[in-house]
Design an enzyme around this catalytic site. Structure first.
Site, mmCIF file in Angstrom:
data_model
loop_
_atom_site.group_PDB
_atom_site.id
_atom_site.type_symbol
_atom_site.label_atom_id
_atom_site.label_comp_id
_atom_site.label_asym_id
_atom_site.label_seq_id
_atom_site.Cartn_x
_atom_site.Cartn_y
_atom_site.Cartn_z
ATOM 1 N N GLU A 114 0.872 -1.138 -0.225
ATOM 2 C CA GLU A 114 -0.016 0.024 0.026
ATOM 3 C C GLU A 114 0.783 1.204 0.121
ATOM 4 O O GLU A 114 1.967 1.201 0.592
ATOM 5 C CB GLU A 114 -0.966 0.229 1.248
ATOM 6 C CG GLU A 114 -2.019 -1.094 1.139
ATOM 7 C CD GLU A 114 -2.754 -1.110 2.280
ATOM 8 O OE1 GLU A 114 -2.584 -0.603 3.297
ATOM 9 O OE2 GLU A 114 -3.975 -2.116 2.390
ATOM 10 N N CYS A 370 -1.115 6.234 10.031
ATOM 11 C CA CYS A 370 0.184 5.645 10.257
ATOM 12 C C CYS A 370 -0.253 4.542 11.244
ATOM 13 O O CYS A 370 -1.019 4.273 12.136
ATOM 14 C CB CYS A 370 0.840 6.790 11.196
ATOM 15 S SG CYS A 370 2.579 6.291 11.602
#
Length: 401
Positions: A114, A370
Site C-alpha cells: 500500500e 500511520c
C-alpha cells in the site's frame, strides 16, 4: 551486468536456449542506466538521460512513444529492456483528500503493498513501502501482524512514486503536487538497504523526481549499523520510530530494542548528524497509546532524552518529536490516547523546550493512517503452512527420483 543463460533439453532431445531476461529500467538509477546504455546497448550517456526523463517526467513506458530516440535505438531497447511498473489493484480516496493505492507486486496475488498520498497546505507527501510485510514484530503496528514476505525491488519502490506522480499529474520542476516522500510505509527500509538507497537516488535526481534531500525522509526502527552506513551513502532526512524513552518499555513495543538499546540508537543518530553539514535534525516518532506510554513521567523521560541528544550533537533542536495518536486496527489490544492526554504530553515537552508536533490523523477511514498499512499479504500461519507443503512436495519428488 551480463546474465548467464542456461539451455534446457526438451523431451525430443533438442536444446532450447531461453531468451535473456530483459532489464527493467525502473530498477536503475542514473549511474546504473548510464552503465546499461554503454555496456549493453553501446549508446552514449545522454541517451540514458533522455530515457530517464521519458520514464519519470512524462510517465512513458513504451519505447516507441519516446519520439526523440532513433529507430535503431528503440529496436535495441525493445530487445534488451522493458519498463515494468506496479499494477494498481485499486485506488481509494479518503474524505480528507488522502489517497491510497493497493499495488500488486508479481503475479501470485500474495505480494501487494500500500502507498498513501497525503495533501496538506501546499505540500503533498507520499508514504512509500519498502517491503511486503515486516519482520520486526512491533506490537502496535498492523503491518507486523502479517509477518515478513520479501524485500521490494528498486523498481517496486520507485514504481510507487511513479504511479502516484502520474495519477496526480505531477510535473517535476514545474507543477509539483508531490513535494515530499517518506519511507514510512510497510517494512523496515534499512533491511532493504541497497534497493531503498537506489530508489531514493532517483527521487532526488533532476532526471527523476527532483526532490531535495531534506524532502526525502527514511524512517527506521533503529538498525544502528545501517544508520551508520546510510550516513556515508545518502543525505536524506532521518526519522526514528522511538515510541518510548526507557529500554524496558521500548523493548515491549519495539523488540529490536533488545539488540540496539536506546543509548546505542541515540549515539548512531548523533553520528548521522555529524556526518554531514546538510543534516541538522532527526525526527523521533512517538505513537501515543492509552495507559501505555502517554503518562506525564513518559513525557519527562522523553524530554530528558531529547536534551541529552541536543547536548551530544551540540545543537539546539537537533532532536524533534512527532507525536502520533495511535490508529487502531482489528485485533489490537492498544487504544488511542485521549485528546486531553495528548495535549498534556505535548505541553510537558514544549515546556522543556523540545520542538514537538502532533501529527493529525489522516486517511483513517480508508485504513491509510500511520500504523494501519498491511497490504494483501498472506498471514504468517498460512504462509508457513504453504512453505511446509512446498518442502513436503520437494521431499516426495526427491524420494521418487
Amino acid at each position: 551486468m551480463n546474465e548467464v543463460v542456461i539451455p534446457s533439453v526438451l523431451q525430443d532431445g533438442s536444446v532450447r536456449t531461453p531468451e535473456p531476461r530483459k532489464q527493467n529500467l525502473l530498477d536503475l538509477d542514473r549511474e546504473g542506466l548510464e552503465r546499461f546504455f554503454a555496456d549493453t546497448l553501446g549508446e552514449a550517456r545522454y541517451r540514458a538521460h533522455q530515457v530517464m526523463k521519458w520514464i519519470h517526467h512524462r510517465y512513458v513506458t513504451d519505447f516507441d512513444q519516446m519520439t526523440d530516440l532513433g529507430k535503431a535505438l528503440r529496436a535495441k531497447l525493445h530487445q534488451h529492456a522493458e519498463v515494468l511498473v506496479p499494477n494498481v489493484v485499486f485506488d481509494k480516496p479518503s474524505a480528507d483528500g488522502t489517497h491510497k493505492w493497493l499495488l500488486a507486486m508479481g503475479t501470485d496475488g500474495k505480494n501487494a503493498i500500500e502507498t498513501v498520498y497525503i495533501p496538506d497546505k501546499g505540500r503533498g507527501t507520499l508514504c512509500v513501502s519498502s517491503q511486503v510485510g515486516c519482520g520486526l514484530n512491533c506490537s502496535f503496528c498492523s503491518t507486523a501482524t502479517q509477518g515478513f514476505n520479501r524485500n521490494l525491488t528498486t523498481a517496486e519502490i520507485i514504481g510507487q512514486v511513479w504511479v502516484a506522480a502520474r495519477h496526480l499529474g505531477n510535473v517535476p520542476h514545474q507543477q509539483r503536487r508531490l513535494t515530499n516522500v517518506v519511507m514510512m510505509g510497510m517494512g523496515e527500509p534499512l533491511m532493504n538497504f541497497d534497493n531503498v538507497v537506489r530508489a531514493m537516488s532517483v527521487m532526488r535526481d533532476d532526471l527523476g523526481y527532483g526532490l531535495a534531500s531534506k524532502r526525502v525522509t527514511l524512517s527506521t526502527s533503529g538498525l544502528v549499523p545501517m544508520i551508520d552506513r546510510l550516513s556515508t551513502e545518502s543525505d536524506v532526512s532521518l526519522a526514528v520510530s522511538l515510541h518510548a524513552a526507557n529500554d524496558a518499555l521500548r523493548e515491549s513495543l519495539v523488540p529490536l530494542n533488545k539488540k540496539y538499546p536506546i543509548a546505542e540508537l541515540m549515539e548512531s543518530c548523533a553520528r548521522y548528524l555529524r556526518g554531514s553539514k546538510k543534516r541538522d535534525s532527526v525526527t523521533f516518532e512517538y505513537t501515543l497509546m492509552k495507559g501505555i506510554n502517554d503518562q506525564p513521567e513518559h513525557a519527562r523521560q522523553l524530554a530528558r532524552l531529547m536534551r541529552q541528544f541536543d547536548n551530544a550533537v551540540q545543537s539546539k533542536d537537533a532532536g524533534k518529536v512527532n507525536l502520533i495518536p495511535f490508529n487502531p486496527f482489528p485485533g489490537t489490544r492498544y487504544e488511542r490516547s485521549g485528546e486531553t492526554e495528548i495535549r498534556a504530553f505535548q505541553k510537558i515537552l514544549l515546556d522543556a523546550q523540545v520542538l514537538t508536533m502532533v501529527r493529525r490523523t489522516r486517511g483513517d477511514d480508508i485504513d491509510a493512517a500511520c500504523g494501519q498499512l498491511k497490504g494483501q499479504v498472506m498471514d504468517r500461519t498460512r504462509r508457513q503452512a504453504e512453505f511446509r507443503r512446498t518442502l513436503e512436495g520437494q521431499a516426495d519428488r526427491d524420494a521418487a527420483a
